[in-house]
Design a protein around this motif. Structure first.
Motif, mmCIF file in Angstrom:
data_model
loop_
_atom_site.group_PDB
_atom_site.id
_atom_site.type_symbol
_atom_site.label_atom_id
_atom_site.label_comp_id
_atom_site.label_asym_id
_atom_site.label_seq_id
_atom_site.Cartn_x
_atom_site.Cartn_y
_atom_site.Cartn_z
ATOM 1 N N HIS A 57 -0.452 -5.271 9.374
ATOM 2 C CA HIS A 57 -1.811 -5.039 10.035
ATOM 3 C C HIS A 57 -2.618 -6.254 9.954
ATOM 4 C CE1 HIS A 57 -0.236 -0.724 9.622
ATOM 5 N NE2 HIS A 57 0.018 -1.044 8.425
ATOM 6 N N THR A 59 -5.792 -7.587 8.956
ATOM 7 C CA THR A 59 -6.848 -7.057 8.336
ATOM 8 C C THR A 59 -7.253 -8.592 7.649
ATOM 9 O OG1 THR A 59 -5.542 -6.607 6.307
ATOM 10 C CG2 THR A 59 -5.936 -5.080 7.603
ATOM 11 N N GLU A 61 -7.129 -9.130 4.370
ATOM 12 C CA GLU A 61 -6.315 -9.625 3.451
ATOM 13 C C GLU A 61 -5.008 -10.105 4.021
ATOM 14 O OE1 GLU A 61 -7.591 -6.315 3.778
ATOM 15 O OE2 GLU A 61 -9.081 -6.900 2.377
ATOM 16 N N THR A 62 -4.517 -9.664 5.026
ATOM 17 C CA THR A 62 -3.306 -10.427 5.868
ATOM 18 C C THR A 62 -3.900 -11.729 6.278
ATOM 19 O OG1 THR A 62 -2.624 -8.029 6.603
ATOM 20 C CG2 THR A 62 -1.654 -10.124 7.803
ATOM 21 N N ASP A 131 5.937 -5.198 9.048
ATOM 22 C CA ASP A 131 5.247 -3.899 8.142
ATOM 23 C C ASP A 131 5.721 -2.670 8.951
ATOM 24 O OD1 ASP A 131 3.766 -1.789 7.009
ATOM 25 O OD2 ASP A 131 2.198 -3.351 6.483
ATOM 26 N N ASN A 347 -5.824 5.258 6.748
ATOM 27 C CA ASN A 347 -6.629 4.390 5.625
ATOM 28 C C ASN A 347 -6.812 3.133 6.332
ATOM 29 O OD1 ASN A 347 -3.786 4.033 5.840
ATOM 30 N ND2 ASN A 347 -3.776 3.002 3.893
ATOM 31 N N LEU A 348 -5.974 2.890 7.495
ATOM 32 C CA LEU A 348 -6.214 1.692 8.267
ATOM 33 C C LEU A 348 -7.282 1.759 9.339
ATOM 34 C CD1 LEU A 348 -2.951 0.286 7.152
ATOM 35 C CD2 LEU A 348 -4.897 -1.404 7.271
ATOM 36 N N GLU A 352 -10.739 0.430 5.873
ATOM 37 C CA GLU A 352 -10.073 -0.926 5.762
ATOM 38 C C GLU A 352 -8.906 -1.313 5.374
ATOM 39 O OE1 GLU A 352 -13.646 -3.780 5.363
ATOM 40 O OE2 GLU A 352 -14.710 -1.848 4.883
ATOM 41 N N GLY A 353 -8.047 -0.124 5.036
ATOM 42 C CA GLY A 353 -6.689 -0.395 4.347
ATOM 43 C C GLY A 353 -6.846 -0.761 3.044
ATOM 44 N N HIS A 354 -6.050 -1.026 2.251
ATOM 45 C CA HIS A 354 -6.007 -1.254 0.624
ATOM 46 C C HIS A 354 -7.055 -2.276 0.400
ATOM 47 C CE1 HIS A 354 -2.919 1.171 1.133
ATOM 48 N NE2 HIS A 354 -1.674 0.311 0.679
ATOM 49 N N MET A 359 -3.773 -5.918 -2.399
ATOM 50 C CA MET A 359 -3.040 -6.473 -1.556
ATOM 51 C C MET A 359 -2.780 -7.973 -2.157
ATOM 52 S SD MET A 359 -2.563 -4.424 0.689
ATOM 53 C CE MET A 359 -1.577 -5.303 1.716
ATOM 54 N N PHE A 363 0.574 -9.370 -1.226
ATOM 55 C CA PHE A 363 0.903 -10.384 -0.214
ATOM 56 C C PHE A 363 1.475 -11.942 -1.208
ATOM 57 C CE2 PHE A 363 -1.702 -8.591 3.291
ATOM 58 C CZ PHE A 363 -0.532 -8.097 3.699
#
Ligand code: ADE
Length: 425
Positions: A57, A59, A61-62, A131, A347-348, A352-354, A359, A363
């Motif tokens: 995803h 984001t 965080e990613t 993912d 959620n995504l 904005e996802g977790h 994360m 990660f």
């Protein structure tokens, strides 16, 4: 707004890059464990010269994971693992400000989604990250020759691990894969607290409903289901769980939730959340029983948990976008059922996802697993591997430290006691 496209990247609008950079930095503030990995890797360069394709995803965080992999020396391309989860400002920022190519646009159609996956495969990666196992699946179906050059892969989610274990059992797997999802530093935290909070966040942002007093039906009582049930209950909802696994059903019952079949729950639920990893958990026959105004959404990886095609056959009409991320299915019964985020990860898609804090652990585990894979590759077979305990303990310890939480340590006497067997009553 014009799409920015070269052979190396494809993002919605480079004009969003500055906004994306602020968002990436904001998330990074809450990712101390990943930052520690990045600082070490910037010196040691454990992934120097390796080509990586990551299907995750896209984001903030990613983005911080991608920065960490780049700091380690990897040449990375990031593509989306879901057509609705991309944060376009983050995609632009990665490409423009961080020198990391991204091919992902929020809301992209199937052709565009698969053209990006194809580009990720055709660059002949040494390492892949998934993912949902889409890259690994492509490498094992259409691009088997390229799979021969892959050192190994990492898998981030439950659904992907289920696919990979099936490939391993059928002796089809062509390289080692580390099941990052199965690490406790991932699933006990990301799946439980991350999914629990972000799913409700997505539902609330999409609908603005009050959860207090609602009958919320959670399909599936794995870590994600536990998180959704716990948080919905905390907001005053009456939670009903549906399950197919007797132990999990029992656990839900003893947690104090009502457990029943989907057929029964369909008649009384106000909001339905699917988190099973399986297909067609909510079908037309259930939707036909639902109350007027019932809402259904999914927080499992694929958009197959709700059988929208079957449901559509039982409608008089579908009104798209009655609010952002809300479609109204006017059933032949005359009652309306609202579908959130087209049955994709609510959620995504709608939030904005977790959050970054959780994360961070997923990660950091993911990053360290890739270092392990590169170091240990000669010893690894064509199997699905668990994340080594040393990595999990390191991540948990550093997370505790960042939270200023101190634990006790065993005395020598206690260590001796735990490793002996002579002491009885
Ligand atoms: N999966 C769930 N939440 C996520 C996030 N914030 N970033 C990347 N993957 C996710």
């Amino acid at each position: 707004m014009t799409e920015s496209r070269t052979k190396d990247h494809h993002v919605k609008d480079m004009g969003l890059a500055d906004k994306g950079r602020s968002r990436i930095e904001w998330a990074d503030n809450d990712m101390p464990v990943l930052r520690a990995v990045r600082a070490r890797w910037a010196k040691e360069k454990p992934l120097a010269g390796l080509r990586m394709s990551a299907c995750l995803h896209v984001t903030a965080e990613t983005a911080n994971l991608a920065r960490t992999l780049k700091a380690a020396g990897a040449d990375i391309l990031l593509v989306a693992s879901n057509p609705l989860s991309t944060q376009d400002d983050v995609a632009a920022a990665l490409t423009k400000h961080y020198g990391i190519n991204v091919m992902a646009i929020k809301g992209e159609d199937n052709d565009s989604y698969y053209s990006h996956l194809k580009a990720a495969v055709l660059r002949k990666p040494n390492i892949t990250m998934d993912d949902g196992a889409d890259l690994v699946t492509l490498l094992h179906t259409k691009y088997q020759k390229i799979a021969g050059g892959v050192i190994g892969s990492m898998e981030e989610t439950t659904t992907g691990v289920i696919r990979l274990r099936a490939m391993e059992a059928a002796k089809k797997l062509k390289f080692p894969v580390i099941a990052v999802n199965d690490a406790v530093t991932k699933n006990m935290f990301d799946n439980r607290y991350g999914t629990g909070q972000s799913t409700l966040d997505g539902i609330i942002r999409a609908t603005d409903i009050l959860l207090a007093g609602k009958n919320v039906v959670v399909a599936g009582f794995g870590w994600c289901g536990k998180g959704c049930a716990m948080r919905a209950s905390g907001m005053g909802a009456k939670v009903i769980v549906t399950e197919v696994d007797p132990v999990k059903a029992l656990e839900a019952a003893m947690e104090g939730y009502q457990v029943m079949t989907m057929e029964e729950a369909a008649k009384i639920g106000d909001l339905f959340i699917t988190v099973t990893g399986n297909k067609h958990v909510i079908r037309a026959k259930h939707a036909k029983l639902m109350k007027h105004g019932a809402m259904v959404c999914n927080s499992g990886h694929f958009d197959i948990e709700i059988d929208l095609i079957g449901m559509a056959k039982e409608t008089k009409k579908i009104k798209k976008n009655v609010r952002n991320f809300v479609d109204e299915y006017v059933m032949k019964t005359g009652r309306s059922v609202y579908v959130l985020a087209e049955g994709r990860l609510v959620n995504l898609a709608a939030a904005e996802g977790h959050p970054a804090c959780v994360m961070d652990m997923s990660f950091a585990t993911q990053a360290l697993a890739s270092e392990y894979l590169v170091k240990e590759r000669k010893k690894m077979g064509k199997k699905v591997y668990n994340v080594p305990a040393e990595i999990e303990n390191w991540v948990a310890n550093l997370k505790l430290e960042s939270m200023h939480v101190k634990m006790d340590t065993l005395t020598e006497d206690q260590k001796h006691y735990l490793s002996s067997w002579e002491h009885g009553t």
